[in-house]
Scaffold this motif. Structure first.
Motif, mmCIF file in Angstrom:
data_model
loop_
_atom_site.group_PDB
_atom_site.id
_atom_site.type_symbol
_atom_site.label_atom_id
_atom_site.label_comp_id
_atom_site.label_asym_id
_atom_site.label_seq_id
_atom_site.Cartn_x
_atom_site.Cartn_y
_atom_site.Cartn_z
ATOM 1 N N ILE A 106 -66.853 82.644 -80.405
ATOM 2 C CA ILE A 106 -67.251 81.408 -81.611
ATOM 3 C C ILE A 106 -66.020 81.062 -81.705
ATOM 4 C CG2 ILE A 106 -67.964 80.655 -83.788
ATOM 5 C CD1 ILE A 106 -70.396 83.041 -83.464
ATOM 6 N N LEU A 107 -65.394 79.922 -82.151
ATOM 7 C CA LEU A 107 -64.297 79.599 -81.702
ATOM 8 C C LEU A 107 -63.993 79.004 -83.542
ATOM 9 C CD1 LEU A 107 -62.698 77.532 -78.932
ATOM 10 C CD2 LEU A 107 -62.416 79.575 -79.541
ATOM 11 N N ALA A 108 -62.521 79.132 -83.634
ATOM 12 C CA ALA A 108 -62.695 78.408 -85.392
ATOM 13 C C ALA A 108 -62.119 77.019 -85.529
ATOM 14 C CB ALA A 108 -61.500 79.059 -85.968
ATOM 15 N N PRO A 109 -62.950 76.945 -86.591
ATOM 16 C CA PRO A 109 -63.355 74.801 -86.515
ATOM 17 C C PRO A 109 -62.091 74.308 -86.383
ATOM 18 C CG PRO A 109 -63.714 75.725 -88.608
ATOM 19 C CD PRO A 109 -63.687 77.158 -88.155
ATOM 20 N N LEU A 110 -62.069 72.979 -85.561
ATOM 21 C CA LEU A 110 -60.819 72.137 -85.802
ATOM 22 C C LEU A 110 -60.662 71.789 -87.406
ATOM 23 C CD1 LEU A 110 -62.847 70.089 -83.094
ATOM 24 C CD2 LEU A 110 -60.772 71.808 -82.947
ATOM 25 N N SER A 111 -59.450 71.879 -87.481
ATOM 26 C CA SER A 111 -58.664 71.733 -89.213
ATOM 27 C C SER A 111 -57.946 70.326 -88.581
ATOM 28 C CB SER A 111 -58.236 72.642 -89.891
ATOM 29 O OG SER A 111 -57.337 72.324 -90.581
ATOM 30 N N LYS A 112 -58.198 69.138 -89.932
ATOM 31 C CA LYS A 112 -57.463 67.674 -89.796
ATOM 32 C C LYS A 112 -56.483 67.861 -90.828
ATOM 33 C CE LYS A 112 -60.808 65.494 -86.996
ATOM 34 N NZ LYS A 112 -62.534 64.469 -87.324
ATOM 35 N N LYS A 113 -55.615 66.710 -90.594
ATOM 36 C CA LYS A 113 -54.319 66.920 -91.484
ATOM 37 C C LYS A 113 -55.465 66.293 -92.476
ATOM 38 C CE LYS A 113 -50.505 63.849 -92.739
ATOM 39 N NZ LYS A 113 -50.337 62.700 -92.661
ATOM 40 N N PRO A 114 -55.209 66.925 -94.341
ATOM 41 C CA PRO A 114 -56.504 66.620 -95.039
ATOM 42 C C PRO A 114 -55.987 65.223 -95.741
ATOM 43 C CG PRO A 114 -54.664 68.481 -95.903
ATOM 44 C CD PRO A 114 -54.230 67.735 -94.885
ATOM 45 N N PRO A 115 -57.064 64.681 -96.378
ATOM 46 C CA PRO A 115 -56.702 62.695 -96.615
ATOM 47 C C PRO A 115 -56.166 62.643 -97.381
ATOM 48 C CG PRO A 115 -59.301 62.981 -97.174
ATOM 49 C CD PRO A 115 -58.036 64.964 -96.269
ATOM 50 N N GLY A 116 -55.268 61.326 -97.511
ATOM 51 C CA GLY A 116 -54.270 61.464 -98.638
ATOM 52 C C GLY A 116 -53.038 60.733 -98.315
ATOM 53 N N ARG A 117 -52.739 60.175 -99.292
ATOM 54 C CA ARG A 117 -51.302 59.633 -99.274
ATOM 55 C C ARG A 117 -50.633 61.048 -100.177
ATOM 56 N NH1 ARG A 117 -48.683 54.956 -102.680
ATOM 57 N NH2 ARG A 117 -46.292 54.950 -102.074
ATOM 58 N N LYS A 150 -50.021 70.012 -95.577
ATOM 59 C CA LYS A 150 -50.599 68.361 -94.604
ATOM 60 C C LYS A 150 -50.030 68.644 -93.230
ATOM 61 C CE LYS A 150 -50.547 66.642 -99.088
ATOM 62 N NZ LYS A 150 -50.948 66.587 -98.900
ATOM 63 N N GLU A 151 -49.543 70.076 -92.851
ATOM 64 C CA GLU A 151 -50.191 70.019 -90.935
ATOM 65 C C GLU A 151 -51.675 69.869 -90.699
ATOM 66 O OE1 GLU A 151 -47.140 70.350 -88.977
ATOM 67 O OE2 GLU A 151 -45.808 70.023 -90.366
ATOM 68 N N ALA A 152 -51.955 69.643 -89.490
ATOM 69 C CA ALA A 152 -53.226 68.998 -88.972
ATOM 70 C C ALA A 152 -52.451 70.197 -88.107
ATOM 71 C CB ALA A 152 -53.382 68.309 -87.997
ATOM 72 N N LEU A 153 -53.574 70.993 -87.549
ATOM 73 C CA LEU A 153 -54.049 72.231 -86.614
ATOM 74 C C LEU A 153 -55.144 72.052 -85.436
ATOM 75 C CD1 LEU A 153 -54.340 75.292 -89.677
ATOM 76 C CD2 LEU A 153 -52.477 74.662 -88.348
#
Length: 153
Positions: A106-117, A150-153
């Motif tokens: 089971i892999l970790a969930p994909l993390s995206k850059k948080p929304p917003g400015r 703010k880094e995308a993983l």
């Protein structure tokens, strides 16, 4: 159940009842409703749906001088409840297992850059020291932490 039937009768005390036959009665309320005590039906359909006499049916049953408990479905009586739980209830074993799960990683969930400015950063003075810390989310050194990363993983 007795309390609910009593409250229903209190609500319907001011209604007038007309006898059409020994079992069929008309309850004069707004709107007028037909109750058939023999078939256990009411034109509002609540008695048929719930198995418990509705307000109109309670009014008709009381005015025809019948017992309310005789008009309630057997399911709601204490004797039926005791009969159901008199014997032990055995658990049902489940043999269902999802396919393809054995040995799967089971892999970790994909993390995206948080929304917003991005927040505006102030311009630091010439001699102001910047404290560098290590972010536990992305693992980089800088002036941010897990919360402000703010880094995308």
């Amino acid at each position: 159940m007795d309390e609910a039937l009593t409250n229903a009768f209190q609500e319907s005390k001011s209604w007038e009842v007309k006898f059409c036959s020994s079992d069929v009665l008309e309850v004069l309320c707004d709107p007028s409703v037909m109750v058939d005590i023999g078939r256990r039906t009411c034109s509002c359909t609540q008695w048929q749906l719930n198995g418990v006499p509705c307000v109109h049916a309670v009014c008709a049953i009381k005015k025809s001088r019948r017992a309310l408990n005789d008009c309630v479905d057997r399911y709601f009586h204490v004797e039926c409840y005791r009969e159901v739980y008199s014997r032990p209830i055995m658990p049902i074993p489940t043999l269902w297992k999802p396919e393809g799960v054995s040995g799967a990683t089971i892999l970790a969930p994909l993390s995206k850059k948080p929304p917003g400015r991005n927040k505006k950063k102030r311009i630091r003075s010439f001699r102001e020291k910047v404290k560098f810390i290590k972010c536990t989310r992305c693992g980089k050194r800088g002036s941010h932490n897990r919360r402000s990363c703010k880094e995308a993983l």
